[in-house]
Design an enzyme around this catalytic site. Structure first.
Site, mmCIF file in Angstrom:
data_model
loop_
_atom_site.group_PDB
_atom_site.id
_atom_site.type_symbol
_atom_site.label_atom_id
_atom_site.label_comp_id
_atom_site.label_asym_id
_atom_site.label_seq_id
_atom_site.Cartn_x
_atom_site.Cartn_y
_atom_site.Cartn_z
ATOM 1 C CB SER A 60 -0.913 0.020 1.227
ATOM 2 O OG SER A 60 -0.145 0.026 2.412
ATOM 3 C CB CYS A 61 3.414 2.512 1.677
ATOM 4 S SG CYS A 61 4.598 3.837 1.916
ATOM 5 N N GLY A 62 4.352 3.056 -1.633
ATOM 6 C CA GLY A 62 5.494 3.020 -2.525
ATOM 7 C C GLY A 62 6.668 3.826 -2.047
#
Length: 278
Positions: free
Chosen positions: A114-116
């Site tokens: 969910s987090c790049g």
């Protein structure tokens, strides 16, 4: 190689009636990206198009810009203690003369689906200098073409139909033709897979194209579009304030809440032609 979907037994309750049945889930597994044998990052992803994912990640970070800067990509045998191959470790060999990633890119912990941006030292480290400017891209596209993109993206999502649990990123031409689609549990991974496919095919920069994503338009997705030379990013959900700031600075057209015949154009509205008049 890893499976895109897995089957699990679940208890299903419908209108007060329960029953056990198999359910299809989107697979999520860690993938370590190495460059020249040196670990760089670990991301949680849906197996499939792994070489595109690795190439797209490096392109998004400004490490490579063209297909000939990548000498090869392979799965690492001996990834386990017994010498087996998990197909979850990918090693990228850069071409001679291509600089290895800066140490600041190394992630101290894994990147979640969910987090790049996990592990980034700070905002300035994220504002990577792009090899191409999108500000002067000549893309002009009709609003009716843009509003048709969500349905075209959804129609092409084969794995979503069986799991309901994947993000999608689609690359479209100015006339609405779907050029490439990738699915993943992580929205940033789906975009990296699209960009990686383009890089490995020698298509960067992606002039006069539109990137359509199934979720929200976050800062990292705007950054990835800019790094790939894509002049327009459209999303079915909201952008963040930082995404709008970066789009404005870069000259990228950013569209959010693209649903039905409606959309919000946050930056670069001049690329929508002809624009409806109230």
């Amino acid at each position: 190689m890893g499976r895109v979907t897995v089957r699990r037994r679940v208890l299903r309750v419908r209108e007060g009636v329960s029953s056990h049945r198999p359910d299809t889930l989107a697979a999520e597994e860690p993938m370590e990206i190495r460059v020249g044998g040196r670990p760089l990052t670990v991301t949680m992803r849906t197996p499939g198009d792994d070489f595109d994912l690795a190439a797209g990640f490096l392109a998004s970070e400004g490490v490579v810009h063209a297909a000939d800067e990548v000498a090869g990509i392979r799965y690492c045998a001996g990834a386990t203690a017994d010498g087996g191959n998990t197909y979850n470790v990918v090693d990228v060999a850069l071409a001679p003369g291509v600089a290895a990633p800066d140490a600041s890119l190394e992630r101290n912990f894994y990147t979640t689906s969910s987090c790049g941006l996990c592990g980034k030292a700070g905002l300035e480290a994220v504002r990577t200098t792009a090899a191409w400017s999108v500000a002067g891209d000549p893309l002009r596209i009709g609003p009716e073409v843009v509003t048709a993109l969500p349905d075209r993206l959804r129609a092409a999502q084969r794995v979503f139909d069986t799991t309901g649990g994947l993000h999608a990123a689609g690359l479209f031409s100015a006339d609405g033709e779907l050029l490439c689609l990738r699915e993943d549990v992580g929205r940033h991974n789906a975009v990296d897979k699209v960009v990686g496919h383009a890089l490995r095919s020698g298509l960067l920069p992606l002039r006069e194209s539109v990137l359509m994503v199934s979720g929200r338009a976050s800062f990292e997705l705007v950054q990835k579009a800019v790094m790939a030379g894509i002049p327009m990013l459209a999303a079915v959900s909201a952008p963040s304030s930082l995404a709008v700031d970066l789009a404005e600075e870069s000259g990228l057209t950013l569209i959010g809440f693209l649903r039905g015949a409606s959309m919000n154009v946050y930056t670069g509205s001049e690329r929508l032609q002809p624009l409806p008049v109230a």
